[in-house]
Scaffold this active site. Structure first.
Site, PDB file in Angstrom:
ATOM      1  CG  HIS A 103      -1.135   8.973   3.610  1.00  0.00           C
ATOM      2  ND1 HIS A 103      -1.226   7.628   3.868  1.00  0.00           N
ATOM      3  CD2 HIS A 103      -0.701   9.533   4.769  1.00  0.00           C
ATOM      4  CE1 HIS A 103      -0.856   7.385   5.114  1.00  0.00           C
ATOM      5  NE2 HIS A 103      -0.531   8.526   5.686  1.00  0.00           N
TER       6      HIS A 103
ATOM      7  NE  ARG B   4      -3.248   2.577   2.768  1.00  0.00           N
ATOM      8  CZ  ARG B   4      -3.151   3.390   3.813  1.00  0.00           C
ATOM      9  NH1 ARG B   4      -2.421   3.063   4.867  1.00  0.00           N
ATOM     10  NH2 ARG B   4      -3.778   4.544   3.831  1.00  0.00           N
TER      11      ARG B   4
ATOM     12  CG  ASN C  33      -4.612   3.573   8.764  1.00  0.00           C
ATOM     13  OD1 ASN C  33      -4.697   2.591   8.024  1.00  0.00           O
ATOM     14  ND2 ASN C  33      -4.332   4.784   8.326  1.00  0.00           N
TER      15      ASN C  33
ATOM     16  CD  GLU D   2      -1.221   4.064   8.083  1.00  0.00           C
ATOM     17  OE1 GLU D   2      -0.949   4.482   9.233  1.00  0.00           O
ATOM     18  OE2 GLU D   2      -1.410   4.812   7.113  1.00  0.00           O
TER      19      GLU D   2
ATOM     20  CD  GLU E 104      -4.607   7.846   9.829  1.00  0.00           C
ATOM     21  OE1 GLU E 104      -4.090   8.950  10.048  1.00  0.00           O
ATOM     22  OE2 GLU E 104      -4.134   6.794  10.249  1.00  0.00           O
TER      23      GLU E 104
ATOM     24  CE1 TYR F  33       0.791   2.909  13.417  1.00  0.00           C
ATOM     25  CE2 TYR F  33      -1.351   3.663  12.651  1.00  0.00           C
ATOM     26  CZ  TYR F  33      -0.027   3.341  12.398  1.00  0.00           C
ATOM     27  OH  TYR F  33       0.479   3.436  11.119  1.00  0.00           O
TER      28      TYR F  33
HETATM   29  C1  LIG Z   1       2.560   6.301  12.268  1.00  0.00           C
HETATM   30  C2  LIG Z   1       1.480   6.469  11.224  1.00  0.00           C
HETATM   31  O1  LIG Z   1       0.401   7.183  11.811  1.00  0.00           O
HETATM   32  C3  LIG Z   1      -0.763   7.203  11.010  1.00  0.00           C
HETATM   33  O2  LIG Z   1      -1.716   8.011  11.652  1.00  0.00           O
HETATM   34  C4  LIG Z   1      -2.219   7.719  12.902  1.00  0.00           C
HETATM   35  C5  LIG Z   1      -3.432   8.307  13.220  1.00  0.00           C
HETATM   36  C6  LIG Z   1      -4.034   8.093  14.435  1.00  0.00           C
HETATM   37  C7  LIG Z   1      -3.409   7.307  15.370  1.00  0.00           C
HETATM   38  N1  LIG Z   1      -4.020   7.099  16.639  1.00  0.00           N
HETATM   39  O3  LIG Z   1      -3.443   6.386  17.466  1.00  0.00           O
HETATM   40  O4  LIG Z   1      -5.063   7.615  16.865  1.00  0.00           O
HETATM   41  C8  LIG Z   1      -2.199   6.722  15.073  1.00  0.00           C
HETATM   42  C9  LIG Z   1      -1.587   6.940  13.841  1.00  0.00           C
HETATM   43  C10 LIG Z   1      -0.496   7.803   9.632  1.00  0.00           C
HETATM   44  O5  LIG Z   1      -1.544   7.453   8.744  1.00  0.00           O
HETATM   45  C11 LIG Z   1       0.802   7.307   8.980  1.00  0.00           C
HETATM   46  O6  LIG Z   1       1.136   8.179   7.945  1.00  0.00           O
HETATM   47  C12 LIG Z   1       1.952   7.212   9.983  1.00  0.00           C
HETATM   48  O7  LIG Z   1       2.453   8.437  10.263  1.00  0.00           O
END
Ligand SMILES: C[C@H]1O[C@@H](Oc2ccc([N+](=O)[O-])cc2)[C@H](O)[C@@H](O)[C@H]1O
Length: 506
Positions: free
Chosen positions: A143, A98, A330, A400, A188, A332
């Site tokens: 993005h 991706r 995505n 992600e 996002e 995390y």
């Molecule tokens: C590290 C990646 O982070 C992604 O964006 C997010 C958005 C929201 C959260 N959250 O915990 O709420 C975490 C990460 C982003 O899309 C990617 O580009 C990276 O930077």
């Protein structure tokens, strides 16, 4: 609060009970991939006819905004080193890659009056190289790197942008859709709208607190729907691909089992992602009901003659509803949620003040190198369950998921995170959740937005001091490779050496 901790402990124990379940396998057709984004890896910021985007503009005019005063001017230099990137994909044995396209590389004017053939050629070379090794490209159209010229016309606050984006999307589908079968319109919504237009966080860092996010959210939904309809009507019949949408969702768990905390968690889900996905995926369309009513009520109390969150017309609702072939998430981290944890915002109005809910993480959850990143137990399962509960059996891709460290090849924290995340994904699959694929963030270290190069998310380490931008596999790259190859998670597996090779057939 005690109850929640006890409940959570039980869940953790249970999760660990499930985690040691033996012989669990990902389905043969499950897609394993890695993710990147154009501004974070490409570099070549003013090469090949590309124009300035909002991240070029921010980093060039306000270097202090970035932790190490860096920029994505060169980043991983993937603009020149894409063949090495594809070699790394082959080393890992991934099924799919991706990546995102830079609007300003394809349409330097922002508008579709002029298509930059050099930009198109770059993505053609990348796509062809990926396909040569049977790796499936998944393309994100946006993005976060808006052409600066369009920002000067209001960017995502200008309703005309829905058409500008639709025109860009048509060019992308037309030029690449013969080979690309997975498109994602947006990465996002909340990060584009809240962080970009509401809270002075990410580019363009506008401060329109309590208003900017809501205007942007509406424009984004219409832009997405226009792009989807173009794909569906004019390209899908001959190209046969899919077009979806990706949001970021945390695993938001009520702090206690009270009704109030359950409602608080629902409000966080509505603000964090339902604001962007309910118009597309919910049965009735439109913005989430409770959030919509709260903003209207607060707006009236604050003296606004109309709500800061403007509704769609019935016609718009119908136009947007159902416009996605899959749900991209995505994921995390997560947290425990309660109105009792709310600390009044210093800025009013603000979306956070609209819902008056706070969140906390537990100290015992491992901490990543990013301040916001904690490893919450069984997090992926929780978030996937939330999505299923909200929208039914929609096909889901985890587009992600990743863990940040500082420099260094030995990345036990990342390995533990990925293993736990994938166990959690297996729990979801065991329960019949329609999870189709998983993309690790990220293939390699890259420009981590406001943190610059101080936080590393890569399976491959990148040496940003070296003009060659040498990429070296971390220990986690070998672990991920083994998982992909065997479709299982062997918690005992240790790589024999740190020498990476390409397996036969890749
Ligand atoms: C590290 C990646 O982070 C992604 O964006 C997010 C958005 C929201 C959260 N959250 O915990 O709420 C975490 C990460 C982003 O899309 C990617 O580009 C990276 O930077």
């Amino acid at each position: 609060m005690k109850i929640a901790v006890i409940l959570l402990c039980c869940a953790v124990t249970l999760t660990w009970g499930v985690a040691v379940k033996q012989n669990r396998k990902f389905p043969d057709d499950f897609i394993f991939g890695t993710s990147t984004a154009s501004y974070q890896i490409e570099g070549g910021w003013n090469e090949g006819g590309k124009s300035e985007n909002i991240w070029d503009y921010l980093t060039h005019t306000n270097a202090a905004a970035i932790e190490d005063q860096s920029s994505g001017d060169i980043a991983c230099d993937s603009y020149h080193k894409y063949e090495r990137d594809v070699e790394m994909m082959r080393e890992l044995g991934i099924d799919s890659y991706r990546f995102s396209m830079a609007w300003s590389r394809i349409l330097p004017n922002g508008f579709a009056d002029y298509v930059n053939e050099e930009g198109v050629a770059y993505y053609n070379k990348l796509i062809d190289e990926i396909l040569k090794y049977n790796i499936e490209p998944m393309v994100t159209l946006y993005h976060w790197d808006l052409p600066q010229k369009l920002q000067e016309m209001g960017g995502w606050l200008n309703p005309l942008i829905a058409d500008w984006f639709a025109d860009y999307a048509r060019v992308v589908f037309d030029r690449f859709g013969d080979r690309v079968k997975y498109f994602i319109t947006f990465n996002e919504g909340a990060q584009i709208c809240y962080e970009g237009y509401d809270s002075v966080t990410k580019a363009p860092r506008l401060n329109m607190s309590g208003i900017g996010e809501y205007i942007c959210a509406k424009n984004l939904a219409l832009a997405h729907a226009k792009a989807y309809h173009i794909y569906n009507d004019d390209f899908k019949p001959t190209q046969g691909g899919l077009c979806g949408y990706t949001i970021a969702a945390g695993s938001n768990v009520p702090l206690t089992n009270s009704e109030e905390d359950a409602y608080a968690a629902e409000l966080v889900n509505q603000l964090q992602w339902g604001l962007y996905t309910d118009p597309i995926f919910s049965k009735d369309g439109g913005f989430p009901k409770e959030l919509f009513e709260l903003v209207a009520k607060k707006s009236a109390a604050q003296g606004y003659p109309r709500s800061r969150l403007t509704d769609f017309t019935e016609e718009e609702k119908a136009y947007i509803r159902g416009t996605s072939d899959f749900f991209g998430v995505n994921h995390y981290t997560g947290g425990l949620v309660s109105a009792s944890l709310y600390t009044p915002s210093s800025v009013v109005p603000s979306p956070k003040d609209d819902i008056e809910v706070g969140q906390m993480a537990l100290d015992e959850w491992p901490q990543g190198a990013s301040f916001w990143l904690k490893q919450m137990p069984n997090s992926i399962y929780i978030v996937l369950k939330n999505i299923q509960k909200r929208y039914g059996d929609v096909p889901i891709y985890i587009t992600e998921n990743g863990w940040s460290t500082h420099e260094g090849i030995e990345d036990e924290g990342r390995i533990a995170y990925y293993r736990a995340a994938l166990e959690s994904a297996l729990d979801a699959l065991d329960e019949g959740i329609n999870l189709k694929g998983y993309y690790a963030w990220s293939l390699m270290d890259n420009f981590e937005w406001m943190a610059g190069y101080t936080e590393r998310f890569g399976l491959y380490e990148v040496n940003f001091e070296d003009p060659e931008r040498t990429r070296t596999p971390r220990k986690s790259a070998f672990i991920y490779k083994q998982i992909i190859k065997t479709r299982t998670i062997d918690h005992e597996y240790e790589p024999e050496s740190y020498v990476m090779t390409i397996d036969e057939g890749h």
